[in-house]
Scaffold this active site. Sequence first.
Site, PDB file in Angstrom:
ATOM      1  N   GLU A 176       0.479  -1.587   0.210  1.00  0.00           N
ATOM      2  CA  GLU A 176      -0.011   0.747  -0.126  1.00  0.00           C
ATOM      3  C   GLU A 176       0.809   1.389   0.329  1.00  0.00           C
ATOM      4  O   GLU A 176       0.861   2.505   0.764  1.00  0.00           O
ATOM      5  CB  GLU A 176      -1.044   0.078   1.323  1.00  0.00           C
ATOM      6  CG  GLU A 176      -2.150  -1.225   1.103  1.00  0.00           C
ATOM      7  CD  GLU A 176      -2.874  -1.012   1.822  1.00  0.00           C
ATOM      8  OE1 GLU A 176      -3.060  -0.090   3.606  1.00  0.00           O
ATOM      9  OE2 GLU A 176      -3.760  -2.068   1.635  1.00  0.00           O
ATOM     10  N   GLU A 295      -5.377  -8.401  -0.668  1.00  0.00           N
ATOM     11  CA  GLU A 295      -5.941  -8.329   0.774  1.00  0.00           C
ATOM     12  C   GLU A 295      -7.927  -7.949   0.741  1.00  0.00           C
ATOM     13  O   GLU A 295      -8.449  -6.786  -0.419  1.00  0.00           O
ATOM     14  CB  GLU A 295      -5.750  -6.883   1.248  1.00  0.00           C
ATOM     15  CG  GLU A 295      -4.031  -7.238   2.349  1.00  0.00           C
ATOM     16  CD  GLU A 295      -3.939  -5.627   3.127  1.00  0.00           C
ATOM     17  OE1 GLU A 295      -5.048  -5.492   4.040  1.00  0.00           O
ATOM     18  OE2 GLU A 295      -2.175  -5.704   2.517  1.00  0.00           O
TER      19      GLU A 295
HETATM   20  O1  AHR Z   1      -5.500  -5.734   6.767  1.00  0.00           O
HETATM   21  C1  AHR Z   1      -4.868  -5.046   7.333  1.00  0.00           C
HETATM   22  C2  AHR Z   1      -4.400  -4.330   6.906  1.00  0.00           C
HETATM   23  O2  AHR Z   1      -4.999  -3.397   5.591  1.00  0.00           O
HETATM   24  C3  AHR Z   1      -3.076  -4.345   6.443  1.00  0.00           C
HETATM   25  O3  AHR Z   1      -1.576  -4.230   7.185  1.00  0.00           O
HETATM   26  C4  AHR Z   1      -2.954  -3.139   5.940  1.00  0.00           C
HETATM   27  O4  AHR Z   1      -2.098  -3.571   4.361  1.00  0.00           O
HETATM   28  C5  AHR Z   1      -4.117  -2.587   4.750  1.00  0.00           C
HETATM   29  O5  AHR Z   1      -4.532  -1.473   5.340  1.00  0.00           O
END
Ligand code: AHR
Length: 503
Positions: A176, A295
């Site tokens: 990210e 994610e």
């Molecule tokens: O999964 C939780 C968080 O969400 C992770 O650390 C990050 O990559 C995202 O913002």
Amino acid sequence: MAQSLKAKMIIDKSFRIAEVDKRIYGSFIEHLGRAVYGGIYEPSHPLANESGFRSDVKELVKELDVPIIRYPGGNFVSGYNWEDGVGPVADRPKRLELAWRTVEPNEIGTNEFFQWTREVGSEVMMAVNLGTRGIDAARNLVEYCNHPGGSYWSDLRRSHGVEQPHKIKTWCLGNEMDGPWQIGHKTMHEYGRIALEAAKVMRWVDPDIELVACGSSNTGMTTFPEWEAVTLDHTYDAVDYISLHQYYGNRDNDTENFLALTMDLDHFIHTIKSTCDYIKAKKRSKKTMMLSFDEWNVWFHSNEADSKMEPWQIAPPQLEDIYTFEDALLVGSMLITFLRHADRVRMACLAQLVNVIAPIMTENNGRAWKQTIFYPYMHASRFGRGVSLMPVVNSPKYDSKDFTDVPYLDSAVVYNEENEELTIFAVNRNLNDALELNCDVRSFEGFEIVEHLVMESDDLKATNSAAEEKVAPRSGGSAKLDSGIVSANLNKASWNVIRLAKK
Ligand code: AHR
């Protein structure tokens, strides 16, 4: 009396989208909250093995059959010195962990995590730190993990008691990096340059690795989708995947709108596909960029509790969303969306796996238990391997606050040619009425129904706990097969898995 709506579907062997890459059933363990410490690792637990790993948690992970697990972050990775997590545990430093404002004891690191993934039958998807670190730390980590021996970093691994290289195939170039919350946040040009240079030397160390470049953190980012276009302009030839992340929540308690959020997910995937293909055309490239949705989940229940957390604890409860039945329906629909994009979405990681926005929860020193979302994830992972087929669907539709023409029936179909099995995954998004499904499967001659699994609840907000499992699937749905037509009643607000196999 509840009225019955009708939906039609045609499934044909020849309507192939693509072979499902099993890695779309991946997950994620970050050094965050109680995911590692108190989750997978708790040496003082009565069920811990000689390495300190909880065997009850391992059994649940195996039930999910998770093919790949992203590690060690997440936001954590952007401040992580991987060298802190290798070598004798007694010598490892405790560090302030700035992403989540905790203390990281470094008792678990690369080698221990690799061992754990072997024990649960999974692979590692390793992320490198492109926040506070860069090209040098990244190439050294690849050498430490993947080079057989005879060099400084590979011999260091051997001196740590790990003779054979881990041969980790999949590597994420940071996490990210478009987000201002990220340690070492970058502009798109800065990220494009560092990702390209890191990719180049990581591959020089090990030409067999696959690389994932960071895409946007979510569709709400002001830089989305320019971020993808600009960063891929730098990295297109050097990487194999672009990442997508997306979390959803039902903050306004509007379930019809919440269950329609996969319309947004679908749009997100289409946009990224198109952006990749624009760069492909611009570069006159023959290569097609694949998508790693590394994610995804529902995440909002724990936000308030987390905002009140005392900083600088070791493994405090963080991001411990307790999932409702309706969350499980959305998770099911998200999996359905990935299956319908199986031609481009080749990896996806349910974020995360244990305790942190997770299907598996643990009590410190106590029980491990399954959240509601455990089940659709397990069904997809177990029964969703084969070829994804494109069903032709005619379903009644509805409008919600943010979406129009949302089909009540959300479905995906997987044909496992080797085992001669066909699985229909279906969510009925209608909160009041059943859907009468009529599904043409005439191209599957000689098949019969194996089972119709259903997950439903009169209470959309029902949750599970260590003491009680209120939401779980049952066998015994109404699906019947007659003259090549499957008919089934998909109950209001339900998750359905209709399994067929050749006699
Ligand atoms: O999964 C939780 C968080 O969400 C992770 O650390 C990050 O990559 C995202 O913002």
